[in-house]
Design an enzyme around this catalytic site. Structure first.
Site, mmCIF file in Angstrom:
data_model
loop_
_atom_site.group_PDB
_atom_site.id
_atom_site.type_symbol
_atom_site.label_atom_id
_atom_site.label_comp_id
_atom_site.label_asym_id
_atom_site.label_seq_id
_atom_site.Cartn_x
_atom_site.Cartn_y
_atom_site.Cartn_z
ATOM 1 N N PRO A 96 0.834 -1.205 0.000
ATOM 2 C CA PRO A 96 0.000 0.000 0.000
ATOM 3 C C PRO A 96 0.873 1.261 0.000
ATOM 4 C CG PRO A 96 -0.228 -1.224 2.078
ATOM 5 C CD PRO A 96 0.682 -2.024 1.201
ATOM 6 N N ASP A 147 15.396 2.835 4.204
ATOM 7 C CA ASP A 147 14.332 2.183 3.425
ATOM 8 C C ASP A 147 14.894 1.581 2.131
ATOM 9 O OD1 ASP A 147 12.758 3.220 5.395
ATOM 10 O OD2 ASP A 147 11.339 4.240 4.078
HETATM 11 C C1 MEV Z 1 10.866 5.784 7.301
HETATM 12 O O1 MEV Z 1 10.634 4.437 6.940
HETATM 13 C C2 MEV Z 1 11.967 5.878 8.309
HETATM 14 C C3 MEV Z 1 12.273 7.295 8.785
HETATM 15 O O2 MEV Z 1 13.255 7.169 9.808
HETATM 16 C C4 MEV Z 1 12.786 8.164 7.662
HETATM 17 C C5 MEV Z 1 14.173 7.768 7.190
HETATM 18 O O3 MEV Z 1 14.917 7.095 7.925
HETATM 19 O O4 MEV Z 1 14.539 8.176 6.097
HETATM 20 C C6 MEV Z 1 11.050 7.965 9.394
#
Ligand code: MEV
Length: 308
Positions: A96, A147
């Site tokens: 999603p 990510d």
């Molecule tokens: C997003 O999945 C994780 C965050 O820490 C952003 C990042 O690390 O780039 C919120």
């Protein structure tokens, strides 16, 4: 012919990871973005990207691609020093969007891999990781890179920004339920909100990051020794700190409380927060009951995954 890339969850340490603290993330291989390569229909030429939408199939010519898809195409062709292939690439996904599960990075990774495949070329994961990081900057503003890294290497990782990745080892399987609040959330917005908090009260915010960083280190140690119950408690502690960073929401809090009341070892939001998904670490024999409790508490979808 098709390529793919998985979704992801953050087990510990999101947001603090942007500021150089460690975090742990896992791929979710059952959720994937696929990019299928097909010959162009008669009378059509050049690179065509097809994105099926809920309403109809949307056909996009290269000129009309959205910013991140266009950049993915351009950067991939530049790395390969190649011109665009004469094919249709059809993207489909079970991840999603805007839900903290890494759909943006997965689309970029699958598309880039498909362009390579269509040209009978390849790029190594390190190069692809750098490329997708650039795309992530559009989605997240100032991403840590966690990510794209977990999605491209498709491994559970202990991650510190700018350092080589390390494999995260578990001494016993981790059974995890991922529950979707159904509320779209922009990681760019939550990363910005944490930045504002940091700028308005650097000392206190840095302390929260530090405690999250300590939790990640303890989690790494406990997971290696299979101390699942204590690992769950750390997850819930991590969630409380994310609440203090203002990135939780009523729905996320409700799902976290529901999971714990129904017997989870611990639970937390996963990803950017303020919507999207929460994860719960659960005993194998409580999976079905906790799954049902989460749906009853308003989760729009619950899926199970495990980390071995
Ligand atoms: C997003 O999945 C994780 C965050 O820490 C952003 C990042 O690390 O780039 C919120």
């Amino acid at each position: 012919m098709q390529t793919s890339a998985p979704g992801k969850i953050i087990l510990f340490g999101e947001h603090a990871v942007v500021y150089g603290f460690p975090a742990i993330a896992a791929p979710v291989s059952s959720l994937r973005t696929y990019a299928a390569i097909r010959p162009n229909p008669p009378g059509q030429s050049g690179l065509r990207i097809v994105l099926p939408t809920a309403v109809d199939t949307l056909v996009i010519t290269r000129e009309a691609l959205d910013e991140s898809l266009a950049l993915t195409v351009d950067k991939t062709l530049k790395v390969l020093s190649a011109s665009e292939p004469d094919v249709t690439i059809e993207i489909t996904s079970t991840i999603p969007i805007a839900s903290g599960l890494g759909s943006g990075a997965a689309v970029a990774a699958a598309l880039s891999r498909a362009i390579c495949m269509a040209l009978d070329r390849s790029i190594d994961n390190d190069t692809l990781n750098e490329l997708v990081y650039e795309i992530e900057r559009i989605h997240h503003g100032q991403p840590s890179g966690i990510d794209n890294t977990v999605i491209i290497y498709e491994q559970t990782i202990y991650f510190v920004r700018g350092q080589p990745i390390e494999r995260f080892q578990v001494g016993a399987p981790l059974h995890i339920l991922i529950a979707d609040t159904g509320q779209a959330a922009s990681t760019k917005v939550t990363v910005r909100a944490v930045r504002d908090l940091y700028e308005s009260d650097p000392q206190h915010t840095q302390q929260i990051f530090q405690i999250i960083g300590d939790i990640v280190e303890q989690a790494r140690y406990l997971a290696a020794f299979g101390e699942i119950e204590r690992l769950g408690a750390l997850m819930t502690a991590n969630h409380d700190l994310l609440r203090q960073l203002t990135v939780s929401s009523d729905s996320l809090d409700r799902l976290v409380e529901t999971a714990i009341r129904a017997g989870a070892y611990g639970a937390k939001l996963s990803g950017g927060g303020r919507g999207g998904n929460m994860i719960a670490l659960v005993p194998a024999d409580r999976l079905d009951d906790i799954h049902a409790a989460l749906l009853k508490a308003g989760a729009v979808r619950v899926i199970a995954t495990s980390i071995q």
